[in-house]
Write a protein that holds these residues in place. Sequence first.
Motif, PDB file in Angstrom:
ATOM      1  N   LEU A  60       9.202  28.323 -54.990  1.00 63.73           N
ATOM      2  CA  LEU A  60       7.992  28.692 -55.722  1.00 63.73           C
ATOM      3  C   LEU A  60       8.288  28.719 -57.221  1.00 63.73           C
ATOM      4  O   LEU A  60       9.164  29.453 -57.679  1.00 63.73           O
ATOM      5  CB  LEU A  60       7.489  30.061 -55.255  1.00 63.73           C
ATOM      6  CG  LEU A  60       6.195  30.541 -55.870  1.00 63.73           C
ATOM      7  CD1 LEU A  60       5.036  29.606 -55.544  1.00 63.73           C
ATOM      8  CD2 LEU A  60       5.883  31.958 -55.387  1.00 63.73           C
ATOM      9  N   TYR A  63       2.655  30.942 -59.555  1.00 66.18           N
ATOM     10  CA  TYR A  63       1.591  31.257 -58.600  1.00 66.18           C
ATOM     11  C   TYR A  63       0.474  32.037 -59.262  1.00 66.18           C
ATOM     12  O   TYR A  63       0.620  32.564 -60.368  1.00 66.18           O
ATOM     13  CB  TYR A  63       2.135  32.033 -57.404  1.00 66.18           C
ATOM     14  CG  TYR A  63       2.605  33.428 -57.743  1.00 66.18           C
ATOM     15  CD1 TYR A  63       1.771  34.524 -57.544  1.00 66.18           C
ATOM     16  CD2 TYR A  63       3.869  33.657 -58.270  1.00 66.18           C
ATOM     17  CE1 TYR A  63       2.189  35.806 -57.857  1.00 66.18           C
ATOM     18  CE2 TYR A  63       4.302  34.928 -58.580  1.00 66.18           C
ATOM     19  CZ  TYR A  63       3.456  36.009 -58.374  1.00 66.18           C
ATOM     20  OH  TYR A  63       3.872  37.267 -58.691  1.00 66.18           O
ATOM     21  N   VAL A  83       4.790  24.576 -56.086  1.00 67.19           N
ATOM     22  CA  VAL A  83       6.086  24.558 -55.423  1.00 67.19           C
ATOM     23  C   VAL A  83       6.814  23.256 -55.741  1.00 67.19           C
ATOM     24  O   VAL A  83       6.192  22.237 -56.014  1.00 67.19           O
ATOM     25  CB  VAL A  83       5.957  24.731 -53.889  1.00 67.19           C
ATOM     26  CG1 VAL A  83       5.245  26.021 -53.541  1.00 67.19           C
ATOM     27  CG2 VAL A  83       5.294  23.551 -53.235  1.00 67.19           C
ATOM     28  N   ILE A  95      -0.096  29.790 -50.309  1.00 65.52           N
ATOM     29  CA  ILE A  95       1.073  30.545 -49.874  1.00 65.52           C
ATOM     30  C   ILE A  95       0.588  31.570 -48.861  1.00 65.52           C
ATOM     31  O   ILE A  95      -0.315  32.361 -49.150  1.00 65.52           O
ATOM     32  CB  ILE A  95       1.754  31.278 -51.061  1.00 65.52           C
ATOM     33  CG1 ILE A  95       2.036  30.324 -52.230  1.00 65.52           C
ATOM     34  CG2 ILE A  95       3.011  32.005 -50.594  1.00 65.52           C
ATOM     35  CD1 ILE A  95       2.987  29.214 -51.946  1.00 65.52           C
ATOM     36  N   THR A  97       0.689  34.857 -47.118  1.00 65.22           N
ATOM     37  CA  THR A  97       1.241  36.198 -47.273  1.00 65.22           C
ATOM     38  C   THR A  97       0.143  37.230 -47.129  1.00 65.22           C
ATOM     39  O   THR A  97      -0.997  36.993 -47.530  1.00 65.22           O
ATOM     40  CB  THR A  97       1.951  36.383 -48.630  1.00 65.22           C
ATOM     41  OG1 THR A  97       2.500  37.696 -48.692  1.00 65.22           O
ATOM     42  CG2 THR A  97       1.012  36.160 -49.795  1.00 65.22           C
ATOM     43  N   VAL A 103       5.101  38.544 -53.719  1.00 66.15           N
ATOM     44  CA  VAL A 103       5.397  37.144 -54.051  1.00 66.15           C
ATOM     45  C   VAL A 103       6.136  37.099 -55.386  1.00 66.15           C
ATOM     46  O   VAL A 103       5.788  37.820 -56.319  1.00 66.15           O
ATOM     47  CB  VAL A 103       4.092  36.320 -54.113  1.00 66.15           C
ATOM     48  CG1 VAL A 103       4.355  34.908 -54.613  1.00 66.15           C
ATOM     49  CG2 VAL A 103       3.425  36.296 -52.737  1.00 66.15           C
ATOM     50  N   LEU A 109      10.469  28.789 -49.763  1.00 68.25           N
ATOM     51  CA  LEU A 109       9.294  28.587 -48.931  1.00 68.25           C
ATOM     52  C   LEU A 109       9.562  27.473 -47.937  1.00 68.25           C
ATOM     53  O   LEU A 109      10.460  26.648 -48.138  1.00 68.25           O
ATOM     54  CB  LEU A 109       8.086  28.210 -49.798  1.00 68.25           C
ATOM     55  CG  LEU A 109       7.698  29.185 -50.907  1.00 68.25           C
ATOM     56  CD1 LEU A 109       6.640  28.563 -51.806  1.00 68.25           C
ATOM     57  CD2 LEU A 109       7.204  30.498 -50.333  1.00 68.25           C
ATOM     58  N   LYS A 110       8.751  27.442 -46.895  1.00 66.29           N
ATOM     59  CA  LYS A 110       8.846  26.379 -45.888  1.00 66.29           C
ATOM     60  C   LYS A 110       7.439  25.935 -45.546  1.00 66.29           C
ATOM     61  O   LYS A 110       6.551  26.754 -45.308  1.00 66.29           O
ATOM     62  CB  LYS A 110       9.558  26.913 -44.639  1.00 66.29           C
ATOM     63  CG  LYS A 110       9.711  25.911 -43.528  1.00 66.29           C
ATOM     64  CD  LYS A 110      10.758  24.883 -43.847  1.00 66.29           C
ATOM     65  CE  LYS A 110      10.967  23.959 -42.640  1.00 66.29           C
ATOM     66  NZ  LYS A 110      11.637  22.747 -42.951  1.00 66.29           N
ATOM     67  N   PHE A 120       2.343  27.082 -47.191  1.00 67.19           N
ATOM     68  CA  PHE A 120       3.774  27.379 -47.279  1.00 67.19           C
ATOM     69  C   PHE A 120       3.996  28.838 -46.926  1.00 67.19           C
ATOM     70  O   PHE A 120       3.244  29.717 -47.358  1.00 67.19           O
ATOM     71  CB  PHE A 120       4.319  27.074 -48.677  1.00 67.19           C
ATOM     72  CG  PHE A 120       4.611  25.616 -48.872  1.00 67.19           C
ATOM     73  CD1 PHE A 120       5.908  25.144 -48.776  1.00 67.19           C
ATOM     74  CD2 PHE A 120       3.598  24.714 -49.118  1.00 67.19           C
ATOM     75  CE1 PHE A 120       6.185  23.789 -48.927  1.00 67.19           C
ATOM     76  CE2 PHE A 120       3.859  23.361 -49.280  1.00 67.19           C
ATOM     77  CZ  PHE A 120       5.162  22.904 -49.190  1.00 67.19           C
ATOM     78  N   ARG A 121       5.024  29.075 -46.129  1.00 63.75           N
ATOM     79  CA  ARG A 121       5.376  30.434 -45.704  1.00 63.75           C
ATOM     80  C   ARG A 121       6.679  30.847 -46.370  1.00 63.75           C
ATOM     81  O   ARG A 121       7.555  30.018 -46.634  1.00 63.75           O
ATOM     82  CB  ARG A 121       5.508  30.478 -44.185  1.00 63.75           C
ATOM     83  CG  ARG A 121       4.175  30.168 -43.520  1.00 63.75           C
ATOM     84  CD  ARG A 121       4.107  30.672 -42.104  1.00 63.75           C
ATOM     85  NE  ARG A 121       2.716  30.619 -41.700  1.00 63.75           N
ATOM     86  CZ  ARG A 121       2.237  29.772 -40.798  1.00 63.75           C
ATOM     87  NH1 ARG A 121       3.046  28.927 -40.193  1.00 63.75           N
ATOM     88  NH2 ARG A 121       0.962  29.797 -40.488  1.00 63.75           N
ATOM     89  N   ILE A 122       6.789  32.124 -46.624  1.00 63.79           N
ATOM     90  CA  ILE A 122       7.968  32.685 -47.286  1.00 63.79           C
ATOM     91  C   ILE A 122       9.143  32.703 -46.305  1.00 63.79           C
ATOM     92  O   ILE A 122       8.998  33.114 -45.162  1.00 63.79           O
ATOM     93  CB  ILE A 122       7.665  34.091 -47.814  1.00 63.79           C
ATOM     94  CG1 ILE A 122       6.540  34.012 -48.856  1.00 63.79           C
ATOM     95  CG2 ILE A 122       8.919  34.743 -48.380  1.00 63.79           C
ATOM     96  CD1 ILE A 122       5.936  35.355 -49.232  1.00 63.79           C
TER      97      ILE A 122
END
Length: 148
Positions: A60, A63, A83, A95, A97, A103, A109-110, A120-122
Amino acid sequence: MEAIELHRYDEEFLAGIAKKQLLIAVNQKTGAALGYHERGWCAQQDPNVRWQRASGKAELLSYTVTRRAYSPDFPVPLVHGLVELEEGPRLICRIDTDAPENVQVGMALKAAFDDKGLIFRIVRGRAAHTARRKTARDTAKQSRPMAA
């Protein structure tokens, strides 16, 4: 309402998203990933460009948190981020969350997919620590969230 015309480039990218695949354009001669927003290669219709799956790993860079709903399909708070993929290209994405206050720039991230598309997840643990260390060394990438 006018029809939106998509370039072949956009069609390739979105076709991948529809198949739950994050694709990147790569120069076959050099192996270098080509940026999503660098369209010079696209305008030339370079035959040396091929599409391949990205790892989905990202960091990241910046944001923003949106706290005013613009669509019932996207409840607030909603986090959008810039990202950088492990392969180099950058893109703006959602993102995932429940705690936007947690954040941070530099988070690992993935890529994942939900019913609305790419998200995208943390990443927790060692990968997240590595991403933060990398970002700390590269202060030019540092930025703060913008108020929405």
